[in-house]
Design an enzyme around this catalytic site. Structure first.
Site, PDB file in Angstrom:
ATOM      1  N   PHE A  14      94.969   1.810  44.601  1.00 14.86           N
ATOM      2  CA  PHE A  14      95.469   3.158  44.357  1.00 14.86           C
ATOM      3  C   PHE A  14      94.592   4.242  44.976  1.00 14.86           C
ATOM      4  O   PHE A  14      95.109   5.293  45.362  1.00 14.86           O
ATOM      5  CB  PHE A  14      95.682   3.403  42.864  1.00 14.86           C
ATOM      6  CG  PHE A  14      96.949   2.787  42.378  1.00 14.86           C
ATOM      7  CD1 PHE A  14      98.172   3.368  42.657  1.00 14.86           C
ATOM      8  CD2 PHE A  14      96.928   1.597  41.674  1.00 14.86           C
ATOM      9  CE1 PHE A  14      99.355   2.790  42.235  1.00 14.86           C
ATOM     10  CE2 PHE A  14      98.100   0.995  41.252  1.00 14.86           C
ATOM     11  CZ  PHE A  14      99.328   1.595  41.533  1.00 14.86           C
ATOM     12  N   GLU A  15      93.308   4.008  45.094  1.00 16.47           N
ATOM     13  CA  GLU A  15      92.432   5.008  45.696  1.00 16.47           C
ATOM     14  C   GLU A  15      92.531   4.997  47.213  1.00 16.47           C
ATOM     15  O   GLU A  15      92.447   6.040  47.848  1.00 16.47           O
ATOM     16  CB  GLU A  15      90.976   4.783  45.273  1.00 16.47           C
ATOM     17  CG  GLU A  15      90.686   5.032  43.813  1.00 16.47           C
ATOM     18  CD  GLU A  15      90.808   6.489  43.409  1.00 16.47           C
ATOM     19  OE1 GLU A  15      90.683   7.388  44.273  1.00 16.47           O
ATOM     20  OE2 GLU A  15      91.032   6.730  42.212  1.00 16.47           O
ATOM     21  N   GLY A  16      92.694   3.795  47.790  1.00 16.17           N
ATOM     22  CA  GLY A  16      92.591   3.693  49.233  1.00 16.17           C
ATOM     23  C   GLY A  16      91.160   3.985  49.646  1.00 16.17           C
ATOM     24  O   GLY A  16      90.337   4.386  48.823  1.00 16.17           O
TER      25      GLY A  16
END
Length: 141
Positions: A14-16
């Site tokens: 989700f953060e990348g």
């Protein structure tokens, strides 16, 4: 407790990872996997530094959870809380109804609270809706 590889994978998904500093959806300078400490315009890091920053940030998250949660957790519950706290911060966890319900032994009620945390800058963001659903689903596993 410590976060598992599954929990780290959820956060990374989700953060990348961005190796050049950028401003997030609410204007905070961010780099790597969502790291904000000491980040400014023009900063650039290596992949190795991004990984180190993530682990350092997770130590802070783990300390927060371990000091805030008064009940035993499954690894999946812990990992979901790590993702939630990594994204929102310790203050958000400590002041949340999610934590209150969890510490009161209401796992189902706590699980339902994830979905309420879907806004940034007052706007519902599709990415946060997806993240909270993934955290919820992991929490109830």
């Amino acid at each position: 407790m410590k976060i598992s590889d599954e929990g780290i994978g959820l956060i990374k998904r989700f953060e990348g990872c961005r190796l050049k500093a950028y401003q997030d959806s609410v204007g905070v300078w961010t780099i790597g996997f969502g790291s904000t400490r000491g980040v400014g315009a023009g900063d650039v890091i290596t992949q190795e530094e991004a990984d180190r920053r993530l682990l350092a940030d997770l130590e802070t998250v783990e300390k927060c959870i371990n000091n805030s949660v008064a009940v035993e957790l499954t690894q999946q519950q812990y990992d979901a809380l790590c993702s939630f706290t990594f994204n929102l911060g310790c203050g958000a966890l400590r002041g949340s109804t999610l934590l209150k319900k969890l510490n009161d032994g209401d796992d189902d009620g706590a699980a339902q609270e994830f979905a309420r945390w879907n806004k940034a800058g007052g706007q519902v963001l599709a990415g946060l809706v997806s993240r909270r659903k993934a955290e919820h689903d992991l929490f109830i596993t």
